[in-house]
Enzyme design. Structure first.
Site, PDB file in Angstrom:
ATOM      1  N   ASP A   1      58.612  58.813  69.410  1.00 25.95           N
ATOM      2  CA  ASP A   1      58.985  57.970  70.882  1.00 25.95           C
ATOM      3  C   ASP A   1      58.518  58.514  71.343  1.00 25.95           C
ATOM      4  OD1 ASP A   1      60.934  57.268  72.371  1.00 25.95           O
ATOM      5  OD2 ASP A   1      63.089  58.284  71.256  1.00 25.95           O
TER       6      ASP A   1
ATOM      7  N   SER B   1      68.314  58.559  76.235  1.00 24.45           N
ATOM      8  CA  SER B   1      67.014  57.777  77.138  1.00 24.45           C
ATOM      9  C   SER B   1      67.376  57.906  78.519  1.00 24.45           C
ATOM     10  CB  SER B   1      67.208  56.118  76.914  1.00 24.45           C
ATOM     11  OG  SER B   1      65.632  56.039  77.952  1.00 24.45           O
TER      12      SER B   1
END
Length: 640
Positions: free
Chosen positions: A492, A440
């Site tokens: 995602d 991330s």
């Protein structure tokens, strides 16, 4: 859409948003009215206690007030359900009805006070059922009034009066001045919200600059629309169903045996095994919170012995509070020994994120793992999404990157070089190569860090898991393909998240709600059913029908995810049973596959580090599994 204008100002709620709250209150009021009527009918003529006359007046008045409220609520619910999102004409009387309903709160407050006075003064000697009923009515009145007040605060728009007055201007100088004033006010409002949300953070220059930049970004994003929250929810529901229809009609993928963008034709299975190994370190960088989350039954007990002590005196490790918990969780997650760690830092501020450096003897690598988003300070770093120049020698073209992530990478770069951390690691293991990884926010910082270190460490490799989509310019994204592998799971959201993609999503939502000819409450009911129980996508008109796509006006510099992109998706049914095993397929993809945001219940779940790690472990530990490198064509891309 547009926001409802009542009492001379615009509110954060539309005239068709009153169906569900109105129906809920209507249900409560009808039950209340029936109960009061039964009580009055049973005890009629027998209110012989000292305060019986007042009680009789109270119950009769309450029945009248409740009847008036029920009638007004029925009218509001019926009228609010008319028309469509962009056609508020049939609901033009909603502001008047809301004002009438507001006036009915005045007698209700008076009657609640009368009931409270009767209970406290004249109820002695009366039947306990009567007293209890009046107490219940008084409490119910104040509860409804309280939640009504909370609802008003929630839908209150600080910019409502400014937007209303700006709409009255004719085009010209005054209109431009009004627009500038509205934008300035919007920025100040968002800055105030951020300061309130982050009131515990130090209000220094760096934080104030971050608040200002984020406020300008957010206020500018919403300034050209009149959407309210429920409009966005309805648009997302319609867009999700449309994307599912397109995906069901998509042709089967055509595959090739290797990555189309890989200069060295890396074998996909080998890359998956390396990625699965590095993902353990990327997940470990989160420390004890993610470890306990991933091991809910045993995690607390395994960490409890070390949470109250620090090993910094015994080992050359620096960091924040509760380092023992973090350090032990890293040891358990990676399988390394204490002596394998060169440096661990859990220092966390805006633009300064935790990381650790360790010797990975299994892969003969000096491994740098950067933590992803885990605190509000990290969120501020994520939201600082302006571009920042990142000139790299030998790279032609515009070189820029995400501002917040670039500053975080520069912080780690200075620590690694200036503090001699990498020099210490390579003094111990000079034959090892450098590997950088993160998930991330950590993936973005790891990528930029790898770009900064590439000239000094030509053989370095970077594995970025679920990296931000709005990270690098095209020139830097192409440059990073030589040494960066990005891993993205399913739909995602984060690898598809960039300012241009958000602008595109806003445009699609506007077109969806404009084209749909169904009332909003029907769209939301159908959307909730579809998300929970599945079924076939609805046949509401979509943005692809009856209209041509209008050319989009690019107002922000384009950003791209880094490196070669390894995309992992689930095989089989789109909606599988909760107890059915998950099967994954892996394929090489490219940045065009992530140029549009896909709406899905899994768009956040697929981003979680434990889910990404589990998918990689299944792909590498279970046989057989599907390895499907994609071709250069875009026929396989989930793009509308």
């Amino acid at each position: 859409m547009p926001g409802m204008v009542v009492f001379g100002r615009r509110w954060g709620i539309a005239s068709d948003d009153l169906v569900f709250p109105g129906a809920f209150e209507l249900f409560i009021r009808i039950i209340w009215w029936i109960g009061t009527l039964i009580l009055y009918t049973i005890h009629k003529g027998r209110f012989d206690c000292p305060g019986g006359a007042v009680l009789n007046i109270y119950l009769v008045g309450l029945l009248v007030i409740l009847a008036a409220i029920i009638l007004s609520q029925c009218t509001i619910v019926y009228v609010s359900a008319q028309g469509t999102i962009t056609n508020p004409g049939p609901r033009r009387f909603i502001p008047v009805l809301v004002c009438v309903r507001f006036l009915l709160y005045l007698p209700e407050i008076v009657w609640a006070c009368l009931g409270a006075m009767w209970v406290s003064g004249d109820s002695k000697g009366c039947d306990l059922a009567e007293v209890g009923a009046v107490i219940g009515a008084v409490v119910a009145s104040w509860i409804i009034l309280f939640f009504t007040g909370v609802g008003v605060l929630v839908v209150f728009d600080p910019l409502g009066s400014q937007r209303r007055s700006a709409a009255l201007y004719e085009p010209g100088t005054s209109d431009m001045q009004s627009s500038d004033s509205a934008r300035s006010l919007a920025v100040r409002v968002w800055e105030s919200r951020l300061r309130l949300l982050c009131c515990y953070l130090p209000q220094d220059d760096s934080h104030r600059a971050a608040f200002s930049g984020i406020a300008q970004l957010v206020s500018g994003f919403f300034s050209d629309t009149d959407l309210v929250g429920s409009d966005i929810a309805a648009g997302l529901s319609l867009l999700h169903q449309e994307q599912d229809k397109v995906e069901q009609c998509r042709d089967p993928d055509e595959v090739v045996p290797h990555s189309p963008s890989s200069p060295i034709r890396e074998d996909l299975q080998t890359e998956l095994e390396r990625a699965a190994h590095c993902m353990q370190f990327a997940a470990a960088a989160y420390g004890w919170p993610v470890y306990v989350y991933s091991n809910p039954l045993t995690g607390v007990f395994k960490l409890s012995g070390d949470c109250c002590r620090s090993r910094s005196a015994e080992y050359d490790i620096v960091g924040g509070d509760h380092l023992g918990c973090h350090f032990t969780s890293i040891l358990l997650s990676t399988g390394l020994q204490y002596r394998d760690f060169i440096h661990i830092s859990f220092h966390n501020q805006i633009y300064e994120i935790p990381f650790f450096v360790a010797l990975d003897h299994k892969k003969e690598a000096v491994l740098v793992a950067v933590r992803g988003t885990l605190s509000l300070k990290d969120v501020l770093t994520d939201l600082s999404a302006d571009c920042e120049n990142l000139p790299i020698e030998g790279v032609t073209g515009d070189c820029y990157a995400h501002k917040g992530i670039t500053q975080a990478a520069n912080y780690i770069y200075k620590k690694l070089i200036n503090d001699g951390i990498l020099n210490q690691a390579f003094t111990i293991a000079p034959e090892y190569r450098l590997v950088i990884t993160g998930h991330s926010l950590g993936a973005g910082a790891a990528t930029v860090l790898a770009i900064l270190l590439r000239s000094a460490f030509p053989t370095l490799q970077c594995y970025a898991f679920s990296p931000p989509g709005g990270l690098l310019s095209k020139a830097l994204a192409d440059y990073s393909r030589e040494f960066v592998v990005s891993v993205v799971l399913g739909k995602d959201l984060v690898p598809r998240l960039s300012i241009p993609n958000m602008e595109d999503l806003k445009r699609r939502i506007l077109k969806m709600v404009s084209n749909c000819n169904k009332p909003k409450y029907q769209i939301l009911l159908r959307g909730c059913w579809y998300e929970v129980f599945g079924g076939e996508p609805d046949n509401f008109p979509t943005e692809l029908e009856n209209r041509r796509d209008e050319p989009s006006h690019v107002t922000h510099l384009p950003f791209y995810p880094p490196g070669r992109i390894l995309h992992i998706t689930e095989e089989g049914s789109r909606r599988r049973s909760c107890f059915s095993p998950v099967r994954y397929r892996a394929e090489w993809s490219n940045e065009t596959a992530f140029s549009s945001i896909l709406i899905s219940p899994r768009m956040l779940g697929d981003h979680m580090p434990d889910v990404v790690l589990g998918a990689l472990q299944r792909l590498t530990q279970e046989r057989p599994f599907s390895l499907c490198p994609s071709s250069l064509s875009n026929s396989h891309l989930n793009v509308i």
